[in-house]
Write a protein that holds these residues in place. Structure first.
Motif, PDB file in Angstrom:
ATOM      1  N   THR B  43       0.835  -1.202   0.000  1.00  0.00           N
ATOM      2  CA  THR B  43       0.000   0.000   0.000  1.00  0.00           C
ATOM      3  C   THR B  43       0.868   1.250   0.000  1.00  0.00           C
ATOM      4  O   THR B  43       0.599   2.229  -0.709  1.00  0.00           O
ATOM      5  CB  THR B  43      -0.928  -0.012   1.226  1.00  0.00           C
ATOM      6  OG1 THR B  43      -1.838  -1.103   1.091  1.00  0.00           O
ATOM      7  CG2 THR B  43      -1.722   1.274   1.350  1.00  0.00           C
ATOM      8  N   GLU B  85      -6.858   1.268  -0.954  1.00  0.00           N
ATOM      9  CA  GLU B  85      -7.190   0.120  -0.125  1.00  0.00           C
ATOM     10  C   GLU B  85      -8.528   0.394   0.581  1.00  0.00           C
ATOM     11  O   GLU B  85      -8.783   1.518   1.006  1.00  0.00           O
ATOM     12  CB  GLU B  85      -6.077  -0.050   0.912  1.00  0.00           C
ATOM     13  CG  GLU B  85      -6.091  -1.362   1.648  1.00  0.00           C
ATOM     14  CD  GLU B  85      -4.809  -1.555   2.459  1.00  0.00           C
ATOM     15  OE1 GLU B  85      -4.206  -0.562   2.897  1.00  0.00           O
ATOM     16  OE2 GLU B  85      -4.398  -2.713   2.632  1.00  0.00           O
ATOM     17  N   ASP B 161      -5.437  -1.204  -5.297  1.00  0.00           N
ATOM     18  CA  ASP B 161      -4.925  -1.741  -4.039  1.00  0.00           C
ATOM     19  C   ASP B 161      -5.891  -2.791  -3.485  1.00  0.00           C
ATOM     20  O   ASP B 161      -6.934  -2.449  -2.932  1.00  0.00           O
ATOM     21  CB  ASP B 161      -4.710  -0.612  -3.025  1.00  0.00           C
ATOM     22  CG  ASP B 161      -3.803  -1.041  -1.882  1.00  0.00           C
ATOM     23  OD1 ASP B 161      -3.629  -2.266  -1.691  1.00  0.00           O
ATOM     24  OD2 ASP B 161      -3.274  -0.151  -1.183  1.00  0.00           O
ATOM     25  N   GLU B 162      -5.525  -4.052  -3.646  1.00  0.00           N
ATOM     26  CA  GLU B 162      -6.309  -5.181  -3.155  1.00  0.00           C
ATOM     27  C   GLU B 162      -7.801  -5.066  -3.465  1.00  0.00           C
ATOM     28  O   GLU B 162      -8.634  -5.018  -2.553  1.00  0.00           O
ATOM     29  CB  GLU B 162      -6.113  -5.335  -1.641  1.00  0.00           C
ATOM     30  CG  GLU B 162      -4.656  -5.570  -1.302  1.00  0.00           C
ATOM     31  CD  GLU B 162      -4.453  -6.365  -0.027  1.00  0.00           C
ATOM     32  OE1 GLU B 162      -5.331  -7.198   0.283  1.00  0.00           O
ATOM     33  OE2 GLU B 162      -3.429  -6.172   0.631  1.00  0.00           O
TER      34      GLU B 162
HETATM   35 MG   LIG Z   1      -2.133  -2.832   2.070  1.00  0.00          MG
END
Ligand SMILES: [Mg+2]
Ligand SMILES: Nc1ncnc2c1ncn2[C@@H]1O[C@H](COP(=O)(O)OP(=O)(O)O)[C@@H](O)[C@H]1O
Lengths: 288, 236
Positions: B43, B85, B161-162
């Protein structure tokens, strides 16, 4: 209809007019809190500055009234930006109590500075608007004008906040400040814009108040606390909540004052405020 | 052509260094993954690219131009859109207002209408829920809205991000299909994922980040064949 009912109706309608004005006053304070997360305790003192601006430009410098009022709105907007840049910005990361104290300091600073600059005399615009008769009821035209302008100002602000990119950013920033740069928004600039808008609303409020009340250095104390309590009762930072609370508060003042005695209106309104704080401490539309 | 390059970038948080001389390159049109365990600095890597945090040393270039003097709020105008995220939608704004925020940069405002149409074409669900507060969407819909918001700026490079984190397995599948479609549209994508098996099917190349350092770089095939990756991350 009985005479009694007519006067009750008149009190209700006067409460409505007062509510519009109080709603406008609370809007600016709520906007600032919603965006910047700081309460401008000195908000009513900015209004006082605006009232002096109208008074001096119109009475001393003989500007046409509307030009003086337009200038006052701009002047207070600039004061809002100055307040933000020099007083609020340095304490943005500080404890809320410190932020409160520093704007409280500005309140007394402005009051003292106004006393020094303008003296303690009550100053009057010397403009008297007629009163309007409607059957057996009568309303002050100044109040009616204030109500209409306040509504128009709030409508304008509503459209700006709901339709424009900048207005949407103003609402977004209170929900997630940290990711604003990812949207291409500079939070610092939005803060300045909000401060200017908050100031402009205070300036508009000043124009409407100076039509009805004399200006003196301590005038902020007579409606600053009410404005703040309305914001708290509506839910600090909730503009819609403040709008509702302003009308409720105004009815207490107006109808309570009519049914009992003028001072009783305020006593009832503040008692209602205290009761509300037990029942719904987060405010009518507040979160948390 | 090179889209993004990081050269020996170090970054961190007050008194704590999270990235150590990280070098990453992304070519135009490529999809690249950064994988690694929790707390590795994935991140942070995306944050340093979009300048939410500053690099303490090293260089970041977008299309050859250094980002060193670009303020955070102008990075998006350089063609980089970051889907953060946990999605980070504005929960009390409606779906469409969230999308409008994505089009905030001046150049993006001009093309708001056409891009809104494009995003609604990609995610018909968002159009159905356009007037609903974003906070009331399901997890998968929120991820779509977050990606849609990023696409509204008309980016060349998309940082994800994810995107599959915290979603039900069926939805995870849908999100990866979507990422594949976005790559096929010609966007360059840099994606951070913990769902390694899935992400390696979507991207061409990957980096392994561990404890703030790049441990491994290669194409997806090499990653899937690597003993280390198979043992530590795929449990094979
Ligand atoms: Mg992360
Ligand atoms: N805001 C922050 N302040 C201080 N340390 C942080 C912050 N965010 C992340 N870290 C630390 O930086 C390291 C890398 O975090 P992160 O980049 O979030 O990892 P990942 O995304 O790979 O899980 C971790 O050790 C984490 O504790």
């Amino acid at each position: 209809m009985e005479v009694f009912d007519i006067f009750l109706l008149e009190a209700i309608l006067n409460g409505l007019l007062l509510g519009g004005l109080l709603a406008l006053l609370s809007l600016g304070l709520n906007l600032i809190f919603g965006v910047i997360d700081v309460v401008w305790i000195c908000y009513a003192e900015l209004i006082m500055c605006g009232m002096y601006a109208v008074y001096y430009l119109h009475v001393q410098y003989h500007w046409p009234l509307l030009a003086a009022m337009a200038a006052a709105v701009v002047i207070v907007a600039v004061l809002g930006v100055i307040l933000h840049q020099f007083v609020i910005r340095p304490v943005l990361g500080a404890e809320p109590i410190n932020q409160l104290l520093v704007t409280g300091g500005v309140l007394f600073f402005l009051q003292a500075a106004a006393t020094l600059a303008f003296g303690i005399e009550f100053r009057n615009l010397g403009v008297t608007l007629p009163s309007i008769r409607l059957g057996e009821m009568s309303f002050s035209a100044a109040r009616l004008v204030a109500f209409c302008v306040a509504l128009a100002g709030m409508l304008g602000m509503y459209l700006f906040l709901s339709r424009s990119y900048l207005g949407t950013a103003i609402r977004a920033i209170s929900q997630d400040r940290a990711i604003m740069p990812l949207m291409g928004v500079s939070p610092a600039r939005i803060f300045v814009l909000a401060s200017a808008l908050g100031g402009a609303l205070a300036g508009l409020g000043a124009c409407l108040l100076v039509l009805q009340y004399d200006v003196h250095p301590a005038i902020g104390l007579s409606f600053g606390p009410i404005t703040f309590l309305i914001c708290v009762m509506g839910g600090l930072g909730s503009m819609a909540g403040g709008f509702i609370a302003a009308f409720v508060f105004a009815q207490f003042i107006s109808v309570g004052g009519f049914l009992f005695h003028l001072e009783w209106g305020y006593v009832l309104a503040f008692a209602f405020f205290i009761a509300m704080m037990f029942w719904r401490p987060q405010g009518i539309l507040g979160r948390r | 052509m090179q889209m993004l390059s990081l050269t020996k970038v170090c970054a961190g948080y007050s008194g704590f260094q999270a990235l150590f001389e990280v070098s990453v390159e992304v070519e135009a049109g490529e999809a690249v993954a950064v994988i690694g365990p929790n707390g590795a600095g994935k991140t942070t890597l995306l944050r340093v690219i979009s300048k939410l945090i500053g690099a303490t040393s090293g260089e970041i270039r977008m299309e050859g131009a250094s980002l060193a003097r670009v303020p955070a709020h102008e990075v998006v105008s350089r063609g980089i859109a970051h889907v953060p995220e946990n999605r980070r939608l504005f929960p009390r704004l409606t779906v469409e207002e969230n999308l409008r925020m994505g089009a905030f940069p001046r150049a993006a405002r001009k093309r708001y209408g056409e891009r809104l149409e494009f995003v609604y074409g990609l995610f018909p669900r968002l159009e159905e829920r356009r007037g609903q507060p974003a906070g009331t969407l399901s997890g998968g819909e929120q991820q779509m809205c977050a990606i849609g918001r990023a696409l509204m700026s008309g980016p060349k490079l998309l940082l994800l991000d994810e995107p599959s984190a915290g979603l039900a397995p069926v939805v995870v599948q849908a999100i990866f299909d979507l990422v594949r479609r976005i790559c096929a549209q010609g966007y360059t994508v840099l994606i951070v994922e913990q769902n390694i098996r899935q992400v390696l099917k979507v991207v061409g190349r990957a980096y392994l980040l561990e404890a703030g350092r790049i441990r491994l770089a290669g194409n997806s095939r090499e990653f899937l064949d690597s003993q280390e990756i198979r043992k530590t991350y795929l449990g094979l």
